[in-house]
Write an enzyme that holds these catalytic residues in place. Structure first.
Site, short mmCIF file in Angstrom:
data_model
loop_
_atom_site.label_atom_id
_atom_site.label_comp_id
_atom_site.label_asym_id
_atom_site.label_seq_id
_atom_site.Cartn_x
_atom_site.Cartn_y
_atom_site.Cartn_z
N VAL A 60 7.65 -8.40 14.87
CA VAL A 60 8.86 -8.67 14.07
C VAL A 60 9.94 -7.60 14.27
O VAL A 60 11.04 -7.74 13.75
CB VAL A 60 8.55 -8.84 12.57
N VAL A 74 3.48 -8.90 6.22
CA VAL A 74 3.68 -7.83 7.20
C VAL A 74 4.32 -6.62 6.51
O VAL A 74 5.24 -6.78 5.72
CB VAL A 74 4.65 -8.32 8.30
N ALA A 97 5.03 1.36 7.70
CA ALA A 97 5.78 2.62 7.68
C ALA A 97 4.95 3.63 8.47
O ALA A 97 3.72 3.52 8.47
CB ALA A 97 5.98 3.11 6.25
N TYR A 116 2.52 6.25 -1.94
CA TYR A 116 3.10 4.99 -1.44
C TYR A 116 4.53 5.26 -0.93
O TYR A 116 4.99 4.64 0.02
CB TYR A 116 3.07 3.90 -2.51
N LYS A 161 9.48 -2.11 -0.39
CA LYS A 161 9.04 -3.26 -1.20
C LYS A 161 10.10 -3.63 -2.25
O LYS A 161 10.27 -4.81 -2.58
CB LYS A 161 7.69 -2.98 -1.86
P1 NAD Z 1 -3.24 -6.17 7.28
O1 NAD Z 1 -3.29 -4.91 8.09
O2 NAD Z 1 -4.36 -7.07 7.39
O3 NAD Z 1 -1.89 -6.94 7.54
C1 NAD Z 1 -0.69 -6.30 7.88
C2 NAD Z 1 -0.11 -7.11 9.02
O4 NAD Z 1 1.17 -6.61 9.38
C3 NAD Z 1 -1.00 -7.07 10.29
O5 NAD Z 1 -1.33 -8.39 10.65
C4 NAD Z 1 -0.08 -6.45 11.32
O6 NAD Z 1 -0.29 -7.00 12.61
C5 NAD Z 1 1.28 -6.85 10.76
N1 NAD Z 1 2.38 -6.06 11.32
C6 NAD Z 1 2.68 -4.75 11.16
N2 NAD Z 1 3.75 -4.42 11.91
C7 NAD Z 1 4.15 -5.55 12.56
C8 NAD Z 1 5.17 -5.86 13.49
N3 NAD Z 1 6.03 -4.93 13.93
N4 NAD Z 1 5.26 -7.14 13.93
C9 NAD Z 1 4.41 -8.09 13.51
N5 NAD Z 1 3.41 -7.86 12.64
C10 NAD Z 1 3.28 -6.59 12.17
O7 NAD Z 1 -3.05 -5.66 5.76
P2 NAD Z 1 -2.73 -6.48 4.41
O8 NAD Z 1 -3.14 -5.56 3.34
O9 NAD Z 1 -3.27 -7.84 4.50
O10 NAD Z 1 -1.13 -6.51 4.39
C11 NAD Z 1 -0.39 -7.70 4.31
C12 NAD Z 1 0.75 -7.57 3.32
O11 NAD Z 1 0.21 -7.41 2.01
C13 NAD Z 1 1.66 -6.38 3.54
O12 NAD Z 1 2.99 -6.77 3.28
C14 NAD Z 1 1.20 -5.41 2.48
O13 NAD Z 1 2.23 -4.52 2.12
C15 NAD Z 1 0.88 -6.36 1.38
N6 NAD Z 1 0.03 -5.82 0.31
C16 NAD Z 1 -1.16 -5.25 0.59
C17 NAD Z 1 -1.95 -4.75 -0.44
C18 NAD Z 1 -3.26 -4.06 -0.18
O14 NAD Z 1 -3.71 -3.27 -1.02
N7 NAD Z 1 -3.92 -4.31 0.93
C19 NAD Z 1 -1.52 -4.88 -1.78
C20 NAD Z 1 -0.29 -5.51 -2.02
C21 NAD Z 1 0.48 -5.97 -0.98
O1 0WE Z 2 1.61 -2.13 1.40
C1 0WE Z 2 0.57 -1.55 1.53
C2 0WE Z 2 0.26 -0.82 2.82
C3 0WE Z 2 1.27 -1.05 3.91
C4 0WE Z 2 1.16 -0.10 5.07
C5 0WE Z 2 -0.03 0.45 5.54
C6 0WE Z 2 -0.03 1.29 6.64
C7 0WE Z 2 -1.27 1.96 7.15
C8 0WE Z 2 -1.17 2.25 8.63
C9 0WE Z 2 2.33 0.23 5.72
N1 0WE Z 2 2.35 1.07 6.78
C10 0WE Z 2 1.20 1.58 7.26
N2 0WE Z 2 1.26 2.42 8.33
C11 0WE Z 2 0.16 2.81 9.01
O2 0WE Z 2 0.24 3.60 9.96
N3 0WE Z 2 -0.32 -1.53 0.48
C12 0WE Z 2 0.10 -2.09 -0.79
C13 0WE Z 2 -1.65 -0.90 0.53
C14 0WE Z 2 -1.52 0.50 0.08
O3 0WE Z 2 -0.98 1.43 0.91
C15 0WE Z 2 -0.90 2.60 0.20
C16 0WE Z 2 -1.39 2.39 -1.10
C17 0WE Z 2 -1.78 1.04 -1.19
C18 0WE Z 2 -2.33 0.35 -2.38
C19 0WE Z 2 -0.41 3.85 0.59
C20 0WE Z 2 -0.46 4.90 -0.32
C21 0WE Z 2 -0.93 4.70 -1.60
C22 0WE Z 2 -1.41 3.44 -2.00
#
Ligand code: NAD
Ligand code: 0WE
Length: 258
Positions: A65, A92, A95, A157, A164
Site C-alpha cells: 500500500v 494494515v 510504523a 504505542y 490511528k
Molecule cells: P498482522 O501483522 O497480522 O497484520 C498487519 C498487516 O499489515 C500484515 O498483513 C502486513 O502484511 C500488512 N502491511 C504492513 N505494511 C504494509 C504495506 N506497506 N503494504 C501492504 N500491507 C502492509 O497484524 P494484525 O494485528 O492483524 O493487524 C491488522 C490491523 O489490526 C492493523 O491495522 C492493526 O493496527 C490493527 N489492530 C491490531 C491489534 C492487535 O493487538 N493485534 C489491536 C487493534 C487493532
Molecule cells: O496497531 C497495532 C500494531 C501495529 C504495528 C506493529 C508493528 C510491529 C512491527 C505497527 N508497526 C509495527 N512495526 C513493526 O516493525 N496494535 C494495536 C498492536 C499493538 O502494538 C503496540 C501495542 C499494541 C496493543 C505497540 C506498543 C504498545 C502496545
C-alpha cells in the site's frame, strides 16, 4: 442463510493465521461471501495463496500500500474476475519499530511519523479511491481496524496512536464523502491480540494481562470475535450504520476503574 450471501469482499492485510484479517475472512466466508486477497510482498505470497484456497478463493493479488502503481494494478486485475464488489477490508498498519518503544518524543522522527501515517491511514483512503468505481452496486461497505491508542495515550504505542487518530477521522470523512454513493465506512477498535504485528512489542504481555484484570468481561478477545462484528458491519443488517468506530474489546474502553 448467510449474512453475506451474494457479497464479494476484498481483504487487505492477511499475513498469518493469527491476522485479524484472517478472522474476518473466515467469518465472511462462513456467512456466504466470495473473497479476494492481497499480499504485501513475495515473502507472504505463498502463505496468502494457501489461506485463500482454504476459503475457496482463487483471487490473490500483490499490493504494497506504499506503492501507488500496485494499488492501481490491484483493481485493474480484480476487474478481470469481478465487475463489481461490495466489501473492502483494510487491516494494515506500520510504523518503524524503534518508534514503538520508550518515550514518544525522544524516539520520534519526521520520517517515522510520515511512514506511520502513510501506511496506516492514507492507505485506507487510497484503496477507497481506487475501489470506488467498482463499489457502485449500493449497500457496499468499507471497514478498517483501529486501536484505543487513537483516543487515549498508551505506553509505547506512541506515533501509531496519532496514525490511528488520523485513521478514525478518515472513517468519518470517507463516510461523509461516500455515503451519497451507497458506500458505508466504519472502523472496529479491537482490543490487544497476539499477531505478527504485536509480537515482539515490548510490554504486549502487560497490555493483555491488564485487559484480563480490568475489562468488564475479564478476558481478552479473539480474531473470530472481531470477524463476527466485521461480518455484521459489512452486512445489510448494518445498512444505517456509517462513520462509526465499534469497540470489540471486552468493554475495556468503557471503564474508569474496576
Ligand atoms: P498482522 O501483522 O497480522 O497484520 C498487519 C498487516 O499489515 C500484515 O498483513 C502486513 O502484511 C500488512 N502491511 C504492513 N505494511 C504494509 C504495506 N506497506 N503494504 C501492504 N500491507 C502492509 O497484524 P494484525 O494485528 O492483524 O493487524 C491488522 C490491523 O489490526 C492493523 O491495522 C492493526 O493496527 C490493527 N489492530 C491490531 C491489534 C492487535 O493487538 N493485534 C489491536 C487493534 C487493532
Ligand atoms: O496497531 C497495532 C500494531 C501495529 C504495528 C506493529 C508493528 C510491529 C512491527 C505497527 N508497526 C509495527 N512495526 C513493526 O516493525 N496494535 C494495536 C498492536 C499493538 O502494538 C503496540 C501495542 C499494541 C496493543 C505497540 C506498543 C504498545 C502496545
Amino acid at each position: 442463510m448467510g449474512l453475506l450471501n451474494n457479497k464479494r469482499a476484498l481483504i487487505v492485510g492477511v499475513a498469518s493465521n493469527r491476522s485479524i484479517a484472517w478472522g474476518i475472512a473466515q467469518a465472511m466466508h462462513r456467512e456466504g461471501a466470495q473473497l479476494a486477497f492481497t499480499y504485501q510482498n513475495e515473502k507472504l505470497q505463498g502463505r496468502v495463496e494457501k489461506f485463500a484456497s482454504e476459503l475457496d478463493s482463487k483471487i490473490i493479488l500483490p499490493c504494497d500500500v506504499g506503492n501507488d502503481e500496485q494499488i492501481r494494478s490491484v483493481f485493474d486485475n480484480l476487474n478481470k474476475y469481478w465487475d463489481e464488489f461490495d466489501i473492502l477490508i483494510h487491516s494494515v498498519a506500520f510504523a518503524p519499530r524503534e518508534l514503538l518503544d520508550g518515550e514518544y518524543l525522544k524516539n520520534l522522527t519526521r520520517e517515522g511519523f510520515l511512514t506511520a501515517h502513510e501506511i496506516s491511514s492514507y492507505s485506507f483512503s487510497a484503496l477507497a479511491n481506487a475501489s470506488r468505481k467498482m463499489m457502485q452496486g449500493g449497500n457496499s461497505a468499507m471497514l478498517t481496524l483501529s486501536y484505543l491508542g487513537a483516543v487515549r495515550s498508551m505506553p509505547n504505542y506512541n506515533v501509531m496512536g496519532l496514525a490511528k487518530a488520523s485513521l478514525e477521522a478518515n472513517v468519518r470523512y470517507m463516510a461523509s464523502n461516500l455515503g451519497p454513493e451507497g458506500i458505508r465506512v466504519n472502523g472496529i477498535s479491537a482490543g490487544p491480540i497476539r499477531t505478527l504485528a504485536s509480537s515482539g512489542i515490548s510490554g504486549m504481555r502487560d497490555f493483555l494481562t491488564h485487559v484480563e484484570k480490568v475489562s468488564p468481561l475479564r478476558r481478552n478477545i479473539t480474531i473470530e470475535e472481531v470477524g463476527n462484528v466485521a461480518a455484521f458491519l459489512c452486512s445489510d443488517y448494518a445498512s444505517a450504520v456509517t462513520g462509526e468506530i465499534t469497540y470489540v474489546d471486552s468493554g475495556f474502553n468503557t471503564v474508569g476503574m474496576s
